[in-house]
Design a protein around this motif. Sequence first.
Motif, PDB file in Angstrom:
ATOM      1  N   ILE A 133      -4.595   2.957 -53.212  1.00 53.12           N
ATOM      2  CA  ILE A 133      -3.508   2.215 -54.033  1.00 53.12           C
ATOM      3  C   ILE A 133      -2.382   3.130 -53.632  1.00 53.12           C
ATOM      4  CG2 ILE A 133      -2.505   1.497 -56.271  1.00 53.12           C
ATOM      5  CD1 ILE A 133      -5.154   1.090 -57.380  1.00 53.12           C
ATOM      6  N   ARG A 134      -1.295   2.906 -53.328  1.00 60.42           N
ATOM      7  CA  ARG A 134      -0.129   3.353 -52.979  1.00 60.42           C
ATOM      8  C   ARG A 134       1.053   2.682 -53.579  1.00 60.42           C
ATOM      9  NH1 ARG A 134      -3.614   6.139 -51.297  1.00 60.42           N
ATOM     10  NH2 ARG A 134      -3.681   7.377 -49.500  1.00 60.42           N
ATOM     11  N   THR A 135       2.360   3.309 -54.155  1.00 59.09           N
ATOM     12  CA  THR A 135       3.177   2.709 -54.706  1.00 59.09           C
ATOM     13  C   THR A 135       4.591   3.359 -54.200  1.00 59.09           C
ATOM     14  OG1 THR A 135       2.061   2.261 -56.937  1.00 59.09           O
ATOM     15  CG2 THR A 135       4.502   2.104 -56.857  1.00 59.09           C
ATOM     16  N   GLY A 136       5.860   2.224 -54.153  1.00 62.64           N
ATOM     17  CA  GLY A 136       6.954   2.962 -53.473  1.00 62.64           C
ATOM     18  C   GLY A 136       7.996   2.275 -54.062  1.00 62.64           C
ATOM     19  N   THR A 137       9.387   2.439 -53.494  1.00 63.17           N
ATOM     20  CA  THR A 137      10.631   1.698 -53.971  1.00 63.17           C
ATOM     21  C   THR A 137      10.949   0.978 -53.003  1.00 63.17           C
ATOM     22  OG1 THR A 137      11.137   3.338 -55.904  1.00 63.17           O
ATOM     23  CG2 THR A 137      12.658   1.843 -55.313  1.00 63.17           C
ATOM     24  N   ASN A 138      11.133  -0.159 -52.911  1.00 58.78           N
ATOM     25  CA  ASN A 138      11.469  -1.141 -51.999  1.00 58.78           C
ATOM     26  C   ASN A 138      10.646  -1.177 -50.663  1.00 58.78           C
ATOM     27  OD1 ASN A 138      13.745  -2.019 -53.461  1.00 58.78           O
ATOM     28  ND2 ASN A 138      14.937  -0.557 -52.544  1.00 58.78           N
ATOM     29  N   SER A 139       9.797  -0.145 -50.355  1.00 61.01           N
ATOM     30  CA  SER A 139       8.729  -0.276 -49.197  1.00 61.01           C
ATOM     31  C   SER A 139       7.659   0.807 -49.422  1.00 61.01           C
ATOM     32  CB  SER A 139       9.334   0.117 -48.076  1.00 61.01           C
ATOM     33  OG  SER A 139      10.049   1.271 -47.892  1.00 61.01           O
ATOM     34  N   VAL A 140       6.499   0.590 -48.637  1.00 56.07           N
ATOM     35  CA  VAL A 140       5.586   1.334 -48.742  1.00 56.07           C
ATOM     36  C   VAL A 140       4.646   1.286 -47.544  1.00 56.07           C
ATOM     37  CG1 VAL A 140       3.064   1.939 -49.722  1.00 56.07           C
ATOM     38  CG2 VAL A 140       5.076   0.923 -51.020  1.00 56.07           C
ATOM     39  N   SER A 141       4.377   2.512 -46.992  1.00 54.89           N
ATOM     40  CA  SER A 141       3.632   2.777 -45.770  1.00 54.89           C
ATOM     41  C   SER A 141       2.630   3.883 -45.561  1.00 54.89           C
ATOM     42  CB  SER A 141       4.698   2.606 -44.520  1.00 54.89           C
ATOM     43  OG  SER A 141       4.164   2.806 -43.283  1.00 54.89           O
TER      44      SER A 141
END
Length: 243
Positions: A133-141
């Motif tokens: 699981i990964r979380t980011g703001t406006n985009s995740v890579s």
Amino acid sequence: MQRKVRGSSLIMSTLITAFLLTGLAVKVAKTQQSVFAATNSNGIVVQAQQHGETQASVLRMTKYSDLKSQSKTKINDTEFSYEVVVSGETNYNDKIKQRIATVKIYYQNEVNPRFTLPIAMLSKTNDSAGCEIRTGTNSVSFQAVGSYKYLTVIVSSKFSPSDSSWSGSATFTASAAGVNLGTVSTSTYTEKAGSKGHYWGTTENVVNMHTFARSINAGDTVSASLTSSSRHSGSTVTLILSN
């Protein structure tokens, strides 16, 4: 005349005995050398095996995705060196990948290893998590650690209202290993109503999600990024890899 013959026989016997004793001493010395050499060689093999087991223990803690061959490297404060040779990937079964990592231990400048230990490295054994699981703001890579069947994209968006009827939207494109999988969108709509200019606008938060069926291998890059928007303040994007 008889005394002379007896004396000669005694001298001859003494010479033969001395010769035999000398030969026996040489043979004993050679045997001892062989024993010492064999003992020394066995000791080297035992030490090589110990170093091999140590390097194998370190290798077993390596993530499957981080496995790679390593050229001959000296083991500190010893006369030994080690080398790691990693084979290509094969299917252990339908769900598990396999690589063979072979540890080789060398003594001094010898060309052939004194000890060799092949280790089967399995993708599921070394990928500790059942999902990523990964979380980011406006985009995740990020790069996947293990192998998975599904990519889930969750988007929580915030929009800015207007003093009138208004709508907002945000579209995110998901991809895996350079392949476009599709989009996930959030949207909202507010209508102004009432007399005398009443303002009914509010700051809207909208959540949407979608799961894509896609075979993803260790090392593949997965991502989701904002590709279009309207009155969009920002979104929290979460990616989940699972089986």
